[in-house]
Design a protein around this motif. Structure first.
Motif, short mmCIF file in Angstrom:
data_model
loop_
_atom_site.label_atom_id
_atom_site.label_comp_id
_atom_site.label_asym_id
_atom_site.label_seq_id
_atom_site.Cartn_x
_atom_site.Cartn_y
_atom_site.Cartn_z
N GLU A 47 0.84 -1.20 0.00
CA GLU A 47 0.00 0.00 0.00
C GLU A 47 0.87 1.25 0.00
OE1 GLU A 47 -3.61 2.26 2.44
OE2 GLU A 47 -2.74 0.41 3.25
N LEU A 48 1.97 1.21 0.74
CA LEU A 48 2.89 2.35 0.74
C LEU A 48 3.41 2.61 -0.67
CD1 LEU A 48 4.71 4.46 2.15
CD2 LEU A 48 6.38 2.62 2.50
N VAL A 49 3.81 1.56 -1.37
CA VAL A 49 4.31 1.70 -2.74
C VAL A 49 3.23 2.27 -3.65
CG1 VAL A 49 5.14 0.43 -4.76
CG2 VAL A 49 6.03 -0.11 -2.50
N ALA A 50 2.00 1.76 -3.53
CA ALA A 50 0.91 2.25 -4.37
C ALA A 50 0.64 3.73 -4.13
CB ALA A 50 -0.36 1.43 -4.09
N ARG A 51 0.70 4.15 -2.89
CA ARG A 51 0.45 5.56 -2.58
C ARG A 51 1.59 6.45 -3.09
NH1 ARG A 51 -3.30 6.79 1.91
NH2 ARG A 51 -4.48 4.92 2.42
#
Length: 225
Positions: free
Chosen positions: A107-111
């Motif tokens: 999720e961090l990467v996606a954000r």
């Protein structure tokens, strides 16, 4: 892409830095707010991932100061402060996104990718230049030493990214995201092939190479000779 990470917890910092580096991103780590503020003032980053509770200057105060200075670097606050009022305070303080700990790395990467894809405020610039290379974004024209260079749309976008990051390394990952709209590495030499074609067109009739390859990192164009 170039990412500034402000995190004073060694374990968390190592986890994030290792994960992002493994995806091809360049991660610069700062462990206190004052150092991160100085880094963001001195260098250009595509995204900043900021912990709120850090020494020197807390993360939110640092973001507020950046915004007051006119610095528009996309900021993701990553913190254990997860109450609704904390999120509101962070977003109203100038952050572009807010993610509470504990978090899923995916999720961090996606954000981070989503923030990097947002249109930058520099898009209103009509002309870009480095040494004898000039680009007119309105007319979609490129010249070198006054000579017109015919570029295909993808070559034009590639050169635009290099010119926008003059004197700074543009990584393969950054080019895949901004020129090809890929959020992953397709495991092909598409970037290398397109850079080679662009280099050939730019260098024809000239002694010096317009594009510098930084082995293991990416490509760059010098703004001065």
């Amino acid at each position: 892409m170039n990412v500034l990470l402000l995190e004073d917890d060694r374990g968390a910092a190592a986890h994030i830095q290792h994960g992002l580096s493994g995806l091809g991103h360049l991660v610069h780590l700062a462990t206190d707010g004052r150092a991160a503020y100085a880094d963001l003032c001195d260098r250009d980053f595509d995204v900043a991932v900021i912990d709120r509770m850090v020494p020197g200057m807390d993360g939110l105060s640092m973001v507020r100061r950046l915004r007051a200075d006119g610095n528009s670097t996309p900021v993701l606050i990553l913190t254990a402060l997860s109450m609704v009022e904390d999120r509101i305070e962070g977003l109203e303080g100038g952050a572009d996104d807010y993610l509470a700990k504990p978090f899923a790395f995916t999720e961090l990467v996606a954000r981070i990718n989503a923030l990097a894809r947002r249109p930058q405020k520099t898009t209103d610039i009509a002309h870009l230049r480095a040494q004898d290379i000039e680009m007119n974004l309105l007319r979609r024209e490129v010249t070198r030493a006054g000579r017109m260079i015919d570029l295909q749309p993808r070559e034009f976008r590639l050169l635009e990214q290099l010119l926008r990051h003059g004197d700074r390394i543009v990584t393969k990952t950054m080019l895949l995201e901004t020129v090809w709209d890929f959020d992953f590495d397709p495991r092909t030499n598409v970037v290398e092939t397109q850079v080679s074609r662009l280099r050939t067109k730019l260098n024809e009739g000239f002694a010096n190479d317009a594009i510098q390859t930084v082995r293991g990192s990416g490509y760059m164009i010098r703004t001065v000779g």
